[in-house]
Design an enzyme around this catalytic site. Structure first.
Site, PDB file in Angstrom:
ATOM      1  N   ASP A   1       0.870  -1.180   0.000  1.00 24.42           N
ATOM      2  CA  ASP A   1       0.000   0.000   0.000  1.00 24.42           C
ATOM      3  C   ASP A   1       0.905   1.228   0.000  1.00 24.42           C
ATOM      4  O   ASP A   1       2.071   1.155   0.408  1.00 24.42           O
ATOM      5  CB  ASP A   1      -0.902   0.016   1.237  1.00 24.42           C
ATOM      6  CG  ASP A   1      -2.134   0.902   1.044  1.00 24.42           C
ATOM      7  OD1 ASP A   1      -3.215   0.354   0.742  1.00 24.42           O
ATOM      8  OD2 ASP A   1      -2.018   2.135   1.174  1.00 24.42           O
ATOM      9  N   SER A   2       0.366   2.361  -0.444  1.00 19.91           N
ATOM     10  CA  SER A   2       1.169   3.579  -0.433  1.00 19.91           C
ATOM     11  C   SER A   2       1.022   4.339   0.881  1.00 19.91           C
ATOM     12  O   SER A   2       1.700   5.338   1.103  1.00 19.91           O
ATOM     13  CB  SER A   2       0.768   4.480  -1.614  1.00 19.91           C
ATOM     14  OG  SER A   2      -0.605   4.771  -1.529  1.00 19.91           O
TER      15      SER A   2
ATOM     16  N   ASN B   1       4.283   2.003  -4.466  1.00 15.15           N
ATOM     17  CA  ASN B   1       3.287   2.327  -5.482  1.00 15.15           C
ATOM     18  C   ASN B   1       2.980   1.044  -6.256  1.00 15.15           C
ATOM     19  O   ASN B   1       3.878   0.418  -6.814  1.00 15.15           O
ATOM     20  CB  ASN B   1       3.858   3.398  -6.408  1.00 15.15           C
ATOM     21  CG  ASN B   1       2.885   3.750  -7.523  1.00 15.15           C
ATOM     22  OD1 ASN B   1       2.267   2.885  -8.149  1.00 15.15           O
ATOM     23  ND2 ASN B   1       2.742   5.038  -7.757  1.00 15.15           N
TER      24      ASN B   1
ATOM     25  N   CYS C   1     -14.279   0.176  -6.932  1.00  6.05           N
ATOM     26  CA  CYS C   1     -15.298   0.751  -6.041  1.00  6.05           C
ATOM     27  C   CYS C   1     -15.861   2.045  -6.614  1.00  6.05           C
ATOM     28  O   CYS C   1     -16.483   2.829  -5.909  1.00  6.05           O
ATOM     29  CB  CYS C   1     -14.724   0.970  -4.648  1.00  6.05           C
ATOM     30  SG  CYS C   1     -13.289   2.032  -4.640  1.00  6.05           S
TER      31      CYS C   1
HETATM   32  N1  SAH Z   1      -8.090  -3.679   0.084  1.00  6.51           N
HETATM   33  C1  SAH Z   1      -8.258  -2.757   1.164  1.00  6.51           C
HETATM   34  C2  SAH Z   1      -8.897  -1.437   0.732  1.00  6.51           C
HETATM   35  C3  SAH Z   1      -8.133  -0.702  -0.313  1.00  6.51           C
HETATM   36  S1  SAH Z   1      -8.559   0.985  -0.478  1.00  6.51           S
HETATM   37  C4  SAH Z   1      -9.100  -3.398   2.265  1.00  6.51           C
HETATM   38  O1  SAH Z   1      -9.837  -4.333   1.963  1.00  6.51           O
HETATM   39  O2  SAH Z   1      -9.023  -2.957   3.412  1.00  6.51           O
HETATM   40  C5  SAH Z   1      -7.348   1.569  -1.539  1.00  6.51           C
HETATM   41  C6  SAH Z   1      -5.963   1.648  -0.955  1.00  6.51           C
HETATM   42  O3  SAH Z   1      -5.060   1.960  -2.004  1.00  6.51           O
HETATM   43  C7  SAH Z   1      -5.738   2.704   0.094  1.00  6.51           C
HETATM   44  O4  SAH Z   1      -5.280   2.095   1.265  1.00  6.51           O
HETATM   45  C8  SAH Z   1      -4.646   3.631  -0.480  1.00  6.51           C
HETATM   46  O5  SAH Z   1      -3.711   4.037   0.508  1.00  6.51           O
HETATM   47  C9  SAH Z   1      -4.001   2.736  -1.492  1.00  6.51           C
HETATM   48  N2  SAH Z   1      -3.348   3.357  -2.652  1.00  6.51           N
HETATM   49  C10 SAH Z   1      -3.778   4.409  -3.395  1.00  6.51           C
HETATM   50  N3  SAH Z   1      -2.961   4.602  -4.456  1.00  6.51           N
HETATM   51  C11 SAH Z   1      -1.999   3.647  -4.393  1.00  6.51           C
HETATM   52  C12 SAH Z   1      -0.879   3.293  -5.216  1.00  6.51           C
HETATM   53  N4  SAH Z   1      -0.604   3.968  -6.344  1.00  6.51           N
HETATM   54  N5  SAH Z   1      -0.134   2.228  -4.855  1.00  6.51           N
HETATM   55  C13 SAH Z   1      -0.414   1.521  -3.746  1.00  6.51           C
HETATM   56  N6  SAH Z   1      -1.454   1.804  -2.933  1.00  6.51           N
HETATM   57  C14 SAH Z   1      -2.244   2.848  -3.248  1.00  6.51           C
END
Ligand code: SAH
Length: 381
Positions: free
Chosen positions: A237-238, A264, A325
């Site tokens: 996660d970022s 990322n 989503c």
């Molecule tokens: N799968 C998670 C929810 C994901 S929400 C669950 O079930 O709890 C989307 C997530 O993507 C967020 O935590 C956000 O921090 C992350 N995010 C956003 N852009 C990103 C990127 N480019 N690379 C990695 N993570 C990212």
């Protein structure tokens, strides 16, 4: 309102737009008003916003006071629906706005605590009554307002998170599908945990095997559910804050085979492809690539790209769990993007499951906006 709006209401949609309101009378932002069709026939009650492009949101098809008794009745109906629907979990959505006939009100339950979001001027003004009614129905130890959501700026409402009632425990833990999960109600993403994915976590755990990659893991929902069924999980996660919660949750549940990485997702997937890494299961649960209709084309390129990169890393027989989503992206559009990625990578895919948000986030048939989460599970042939 004009004839167009009356027709829209007749077709089962509760929103009436600014341009279709012909006479506002004495109404002030946040009032609950009686609405009339052209010719004067009363259509029922609506929440009035003086600022939003959505000026009216129908809340009842009868002319009746929207008071404490009204709110109690709607909330009791919402609670009755969830009874028996949410198993093995003390965290779920108690009220989901339009789908529970309470437009703009979201209430999530986390064990004995509640989190509320007031997303329009009327619900904001009704908040003290809502807190009262929730206290009577559920006797929570705390009620938190997570009103730090961008849509409130469209309503001229302040962005804030605060305790409305009671005392919030320091270390709030909920149980979900046998896991103990810490929930940060005041500071976490959404209202603390992605409750809408609860049933998809269980589904994903049924496919867990070998090496799993959970992109966009946030507080680790998919990773934690899959870890005990596979060899290793790489969860990325970022957000360092979300990962810290995920890490603590892994320890609490004695899951030692998850490696959390701050990265990322796009870059990491490309790096793994260059290094010829491979996985048995990959989860993609990115944030909404678009929150507006105008940016849909760019968003679709994003979905295709990320699915394509994941497919390059999957073993034959491997499973892709691909979520979106964004309610502007339909299931058909998602399937098309994934099909494009499948053709470009020469990997044939079989659809194993087409899933959506958990049942405690019900979908109102005539209000497409209430259906936002897609979770497609596919297998590489
Ligand atoms: N799968 C998670 C929810 C994901 S929400 C669950 O079930 O709890 C989307 C997530 O993507 C967020 O935590 C956000 O921090 C992350 N995010 C956003 N852009 C990103 C990127 N480019 N690379 C990695 N993570 C990212």
């Amino acid at each position: 309102m004009n004839g167009k709006a009356a027709q829209r209401v007749a077709s089962g949609h509760p929103w009436i737009f600014e341009s279709d309101v012909t006479d506002r009378g004495e109404a002030r932002g946040g009032d609950t008003v009686c609405v009339a069709a052209p010719g004067g026939r009363a259509l029922g009650m609506a929440l009035y916003s003086a600022k939003s492009k959505i000026t009216l949101r129908m809340i009842s098809s009868r002319v009746e006071p929207v008071d404490r008794v009204f709110l109690l009745r709607r909330m009791q109906n919402a609670l009755d629906l969830r009874r028996g629907m949410v198993l093995d979990c003390d965290a779920y959505r108690v009220i989901y706005g339009e789908a529970d006939l309470l437009p703009g009100l979201v209430v999530d339950r986390y064990a004995d605590c509640l989190v509320l979001q007031a997303l329009n001027q009327s619900i904001d003004r009704l908040t003290p009554l809502i807190v009262d009614a929730l206290t009577e129905l559920l006797s929570p130890t705390a009620i938190i307002a997570r009103n730090d959501v961008a849509v409130r700026t469209q309503e001229d409402l302040p962005l804030e998170s605060k305790i409305l009632h009671g005392v919030l425990p320091n270390d709030l833990t909920i149980t979900m599908n046998g896991l103990q999960l810490r929930a940060d109600l005041l500071g976490g993403q959404k209202t603390g945990i992605y409750l809408d994915q609860r049933e998809n976590y269980s589904a994903a755990s049924r496919y867990a095997k070998g090496r799993v990659l959970d992109c966009f893991t946030s507080t680790g929902g998919f990773a934690l559910h899959m870890a005990s069924k596979c060899d290793t999980v790489e969860a990325i996660d970022s957000s360092a804050n979300a990962l810290a919660v995920a890490q603590a949750n892994a320890q609490r549940n004695q899951l030692g085979n998850i490696q959390f990485l701050e990265a990322n997702a796009f870059d990491l997937l490309a790096g793994h492809a260059a290094a010829r890494r491979s996985f048995d299961v990959i989860v993609l649960d990115p944030p909404a690539f678009t929150k507006s209709r105008s940016a849909v084309e760019a968003a679709m390129r994003g979905y295709k790209e990320i699915n394509l990169r994941a497919l390059q890393l999957l073993q034959p027989g491997g499973v892709l769990i691909s979520c979106s989503c964004s309610h502007h992206v339909s299931e058909a559009m998602m399937l098309e993007a994934i099909a494009g990625a499948s053709l470009d990578t020469g990997r044939q895919l079989r659809v194993l499951e087409r899933r959506t948000q958990s049942q405690d986030h019900p979908i109102l048939l005539t209000v497409p906006e209430t259906h936002y989460l897609k979770c497609i599970i596919l297998q590489v042939l």
